[in-house]
Enzyme design. Structure first.
Site, mmCIF file in Angstrom:
data_model
loop_
_atom_site.group_PDB
_atom_site.id
_atom_site.type_symbol
_atom_site.label_atom_id
_atom_site.label_comp_id
_atom_site.label_asym_id
_atom_site.label_seq_id
_atom_site.Cartn_x
_atom_site.Cartn_y
_atom_site.Cartn_z
ATOM 1 C CG HIS A 68 -0.618 0.439 2.464
ATOM 2 N ND1 HIS A 68 -0.235 -0.429 3.471
ATOM 3 C CD2 HIS A 68 -0.513 1.687 2.984
ATOM 4 C CE1 HIS A 68 0.079 0.282 4.540
ATOM 5 N NE2 HIS A 68 -0.074 1.568 4.270
ATOM 6 C CG ASP A 114 -0.022 -3.856 2.863
ATOM 7 O OD1 ASP A 114 0.484 -3.430 1.815
ATOM 8 O OD2 ASP A 114 -0.353 -3.119 3.821
ATOM 9 N N GLY A 209 2.143 6.583 8.419
ATOM 10 C CA GLY A 209 3.499 7.050 8.121
ATOM 11 C C GLY A 209 4.553 6.045 8.536
ATOM 12 C CB SER A 211 2.490 2.285 6.173
ATOM 13 O OG SER A 211 1.262 2.238 6.802
ATOM 14 N N GLY A 212 4.881 0.121 6.081
ATOM 15 C CA GLY A 212 5.989 -0.407 5.289
ATOM 16 C C GLY A 212 7.239 -0.649 6.106
HETATM 17 C C1 4AZ Z 1 -1.720 3.510 8.387
HETATM 18 O O1 4AZ Z 1 -2.712 4.189 8.167
HETATM 19 C C2 4AZ Z 1 -1.638 2.753 9.652
HETATM 20 N N1 4AZ Z 1 -1.877 1.193 14.330
HETATM 21 C C3 4AZ Z 1 -0.499 2.025 9.929
HETATM 22 C C4 4AZ Z 1 -0.430 1.314 11.113
HETATM 23 C C5 4AZ Z 1 -1.469 1.334 11.980
HETATM 24 C C6 4AZ Z 1 -2.602 2.055 11.705
HETATM 25 C C7 4AZ Z 1 -2.699 2.769 10.529
HETATM 26 C C8 4AZ Z 1 -1.361 0.530 13.230
HETATM 27 O O2 4AZ Z 1 -0.807 3.463 7.577
#
Ligand code: 4AZ
Length: 264
Positions: A68, A114, A209, A211-212
């Protein structure tokens, strides 16, 4: 919490600001690591230097991140050796991607699979600021309660707001899929390709933020920050892509890239 902090918290509660965020600092509820001590993390940025996602260096040509995080190969840049996003520290190496390989079965509705591999145009030069992280073996499971480390430049407060300028990190225990899938928690949304980590009381988590980015347990990147319900909410741990389910896919993808190239 001492008395001045307590009074500050009451004031913040009145102002509807989450007190735990202020008391704990930031990832949510984490802290700043020693600069450049987490050497395997990269910041995935737009070509305008906006931080988008985290990632992990698995060798000098390849980064693992979340599917994502794919904002288009022509808009992406990988920064290794970073700590502060706003200060040039002289340790950064910026490299453009040559190829994105999002998992072919990534499903953006269910968040299943993902995971994405990024092949860099040029190798990262490994030094005292930049290193690789090991992958788990195919099918290796990580036990409930094992403490892992998640790091990133994501939101430091569940309500969002500002991306922190420096890297943050927090240690979190693995939550069993059974518990994570219970009706009090994700109620069946956790697939066998996901792993959960966090405290049932909440307060510490990855957030937007992050993420990944890497969830590292026993020296291996067992998780990629994927999704959740809010950030740091009680009963809702963070959800990570279970990297051990993809070790064969990762090895095959990298291997077939090189065997294809050698034929040309
Ligand atoms: C996001 O939106 C996201 N609490 C990443 C991790 C988590 C929640 C949202 C985990 O990228």
């Amino acid at each position: 919490m001492d008395l001045p902090s307590f009074l500050l918290c009451i004031l913040l509660e009145v102002l509807a600001i989450n007190c735990q965020d202020v008391a704990q600092g930031r990832i949510v509820g984490g802290y700043a690591p020693v600069p450049h001590s987490i050497k395997y993390i990269v910041s995935i940025q737009t070509t305008e230097r906006q931080h988008v996602c985290g990632g992990s260096l698995i060798n000098k040509y390849w980064v693992i991140t979340a599917a994502h995080c794919n904002v288009g190969i022509n808009k992406m840049m990988i920064v290794a050796g970073d700590y502060s996003l706003i200060i040039y520290e002289g340790t950064e190496q910026e490299i453009l991607p040559q190829l994105l390989v999002p998992h072919p079965e990534y499903n953006s509705t269910t968040n299943n699979n993902d995971i994405m591999l990024i092949k860099l145009k040029a190798p990262v030069y490994l030094n005292s600021y930049i290193s690789i992280i090991l992958l788990p073996r195919q099918g290796a499971s990580i036990l409930e309660g094992r403490v892992c480390r998640v790091s990133g430049w994501g939101y430091t407060s569940p309500s969002g707001g500002q991306i922190p300028s420096t890297l943050r990190t927090v240690k979190l225990p693995i939550v069993s899929t059974e518990k994570c899938n219970s009706s009090e928690s994700f109620g069946g949304l956790i697939t066998e390709n996901m792993v959960c980590a966090g405290y049932s009381a909440g307060g510490m988590d990855a957030c937007q933020g992050d993420s990944g980015g890497p969830l590292v347990c026993e020296g291996r990147v067992y998780g990629v920050v994927s999704w959740g319900r809010g950030c740091a909410d009680a009963q809702f741990p963070g959800v990570y892509t279970a990297v051990s389910k993809y070790r064969r896919w990762i090895d095959n993808t990298i291997f077939s890239f090189y065997s294809r190239c050698n034929k040309i």
